[in-house]
Design an enzyme around this catalytic site. Structure first.
Site, PDB file in Angstrom:
ATOM      1  N   ASP A 143      -0.193   5.087   0.970  1.00  0.00           N
ATOM      2  CA  ASP A 143      -0.416   6.066   2.041  1.00  0.00           C
ATOM      3  C   ASP A 143      -0.276   5.406   3.415  1.00  0.00           C
ATOM      4  O   ASP A 143      -0.901   4.375   3.692  1.00  0.00           O
ATOM      5  CB  ASP A 143      -1.797   6.705   1.901  1.00  0.00           C
ATOM      6  CG  ASP A 143      -1.896   7.544   0.646  1.00  0.00           C
ATOM      7  OD1 ASP A 143      -1.474   8.705   0.688  1.00  0.00           O
ATOM      8  OD2 ASP A 143      -2.366   7.020  -0.380  1.00  0.00           O
ATOM      9  N   GLU A 193      -0.705  10.706   4.248  1.00  0.00           N
ATOM     10  CA  GLU A 193      -1.907  10.412   3.475  1.00  0.00           C
ATOM     11  C   GLU A 193      -1.958  11.540   2.440  1.00  0.00           C
ATOM     12  O   GLU A 193      -2.199  12.706   2.786  1.00  0.00           O
ATOM     13  CB  GLU A 193      -3.172  10.427   4.350  1.00  0.00           C
ATOM     14  CG  GLU A 193      -3.256   9.298   5.368  1.00  0.00           C
ATOM     15  CD  GLU A 193      -3.626   7.937   4.757  1.00  0.00           C
ATOM     16  OE1 GLU A 193      -4.304   7.890   3.717  1.00  0.00           O
ATOM     17  OE2 GLU A 193      -3.226   6.903   5.346  1.00  0.00           O
ATOM     18  N   ASP A 247       0.871  -1.166   0.000  1.00  0.00           N
ATOM     19  CA  ASP A 247       0.000   0.000   0.000  1.00  0.00           C
ATOM     20  C   ASP A 247       0.916   1.227   0.000  1.00  0.00           C
ATOM     21  O   ASP A 247       2.115   1.111   0.308  1.00  0.00           O
ATOM     22  CB  ASP A 247      -0.859  -0.067   1.272  1.00  0.00           C
ATOM     23  CG  ASP A 247      -1.505   1.251   1.615  1.00  0.00           C
ATOM     24  OD1 ASP A 247      -2.179   1.808   0.733  1.00  0.00           O
ATOM     25  OD2 ASP A 247      -1.350   1.717   2.767  1.00  0.00           O
ATOM     26  N   ARG A 290     -14.187  12.928  -0.525  1.00  0.00           N
ATOM     27  CA  ARG A 290     -12.989  13.696  -0.166  1.00  0.00           C
ATOM     28  C   ARG A 290     -12.445  14.482  -1.362  1.00  0.00           C
ATOM     29  O   ARG A 290     -12.044  15.636  -1.231  1.00  0.00           O
ATOM     30  CB  ARG A 290     -11.911  12.756   0.392  1.00  0.00           C
ATOM     31  CG  ARG A 290     -12.234  12.265   1.803  1.00  0.00           C
ATOM     32  CD  ARG A 290     -11.244  11.242   2.299  1.00  0.00           C
ATOM     33  NE  ARG A 290     -11.448   9.942   1.683  1.00  0.00           N
ATOM     34  CZ  ARG A 290     -10.550   8.962   1.658  1.00  0.00           C
ATOM     35  NH1 ARG A 290      -9.359   9.161   2.184  1.00  0.00           N
ATOM     36  NH2 ARG A 290     -10.833   7.811   1.106  1.00  0.00           N
ATOM     37  N   SER A 314      -2.339   1.901  -4.883  1.00  0.00           N
ATOM     38  CA  SER A 314      -2.734   3.006  -4.020  1.00  0.00           C
ATOM     39  C   SER A 314      -4.137   3.517  -4.289  1.00  0.00           C
ATOM     40  O   SER A 314      -4.520   3.704  -5.445  1.00  0.00           O
ATOM     41  CB  SER A 314      -1.740   4.154  -4.234  1.00  0.00           C
ATOM     42  OG  SER A 314      -2.115   5.263  -3.456  1.00  0.00           O
ATOM     43  N   GLY A 315      -4.852   3.786  -3.211  1.00  0.00           N
ATOM     44  CA  GLY A 315      -6.104   4.524  -3.317  1.00  0.00           C
ATOM     45  C   GLY A 315      -5.825   6.018  -3.469  1.00  0.00           C
ATOM     46  O   GLY A 315      -6.730   6.824  -3.580  1.00  0.00           O
TER      47      GLY A 315
HETATM   48 MG   LIG Z   1      -2.653   3.068   3.766  1.00  0.00          MG
END
Ligand SMILES: [Mg+2]
Length: 221
Positions: free
Chosen positions: A11, A18, A9, A54, A97-98
């Site tokens: 963040d 983040e 991942d 967001r 990644s988101g």
């Molecule tokens: Mg994370």
């Protein structure tokens, strides 16, 4: 053929930040965005819906601020050692990644990662529109990425290692041969095979039976 694949991942795992909170800083919406992020990473909100919410707070922001955000990202301790150690053993390192390609691309290149996948911020006339461009990288998309990269390299699922901290990492972690919760939030603490609480990613190497390589002093961070 590579022996194994490590997927991280981004963040709060590959990096200390983040990214959406750093961007929200510039938009003046950090507090609101950080609260939603915390709930999403705790598994209290649907990730895709929470990301849309967001990103919507970023509408109208000058896309030039993304260059400043790139400068503010801090790579987690031990990442260069992890990448070098995995590569020396014939493995691959990828991240999913988101967060956003706009921030991740130069970082991934610099770190010598083998593959990466993230969301893209829609920009029109030099400003963020407040929307994500294309399909959202959510928990399922993270697992899909891990599966696709492993298949491409001919690596069986038992040869995959997934490392993450948030609820949107749980599907890829369930898919992997070994899952590592990194300084993880509550839902991940319950389900990861191994928990690593010291924020040093080189500590993954001994878990894989690998030593810590000596890095050239020029190794980029
Ligand atoms: Mg994370």
């Amino acid at each position: 053929m590579p022996a194994f694949l490590v997927v991280l991942d981004v963040d709060s795992t590959l990096i200390e930040n983040e990214v959406i909170e750093l961007i929200a800083d510039a938009a003046g919406t950090r507090e609101e965005v950080a609260a939603v992020t915390a709930r999403a990473m705790n598994g209290e909100l649907d990730f895709a819906a929470s990301l849309r919410e967001r990103v919507a707070t970023l509408a109208g922001l000058d896309a030039a601020v993304l260059a400043d955000v790139r400068e503010r990202v801090t790579v987690t301790r031990g990442v260069p050692e992890l990448v070098a150690g995995v590569h020396a053993a014939g493995g691959r390192v990828a991240v999913v990644s988101g967060g956003f390609h706009e921030i991740l691309d130069p970082l991934a290149e610099r770190l010598g990662l083998d593959a990466w996948r993230a969301n893209r911020l829609e920009v029109a006339d030099g400003r963020l529109t407040g929307r994500v461009d294309g399909p959202i990288v959510d928990a399922k998309a993270k697992a899909d990425a891990l599966r696709a990269w492993a298949a491409d390299a001919g690596i069986p699922s038992l040869g995959t290692i997934a490392i993450g901290d948030g609820a949107n990492d749980l599907v890829m972690m369930a898919e992997a041969g070994l899952s590592v919760g990194f300084d993880a939030k509550a839902p991940v603490r319950q389900r990861a095979d191994v928990l690593l609480d010291e924020r040093d990613l080189s500590l993954v190497l001994p878990l894989l039976g690998l030593g810590r390589p000596a890095l050239p002093s020029s190794f980029p961070v």
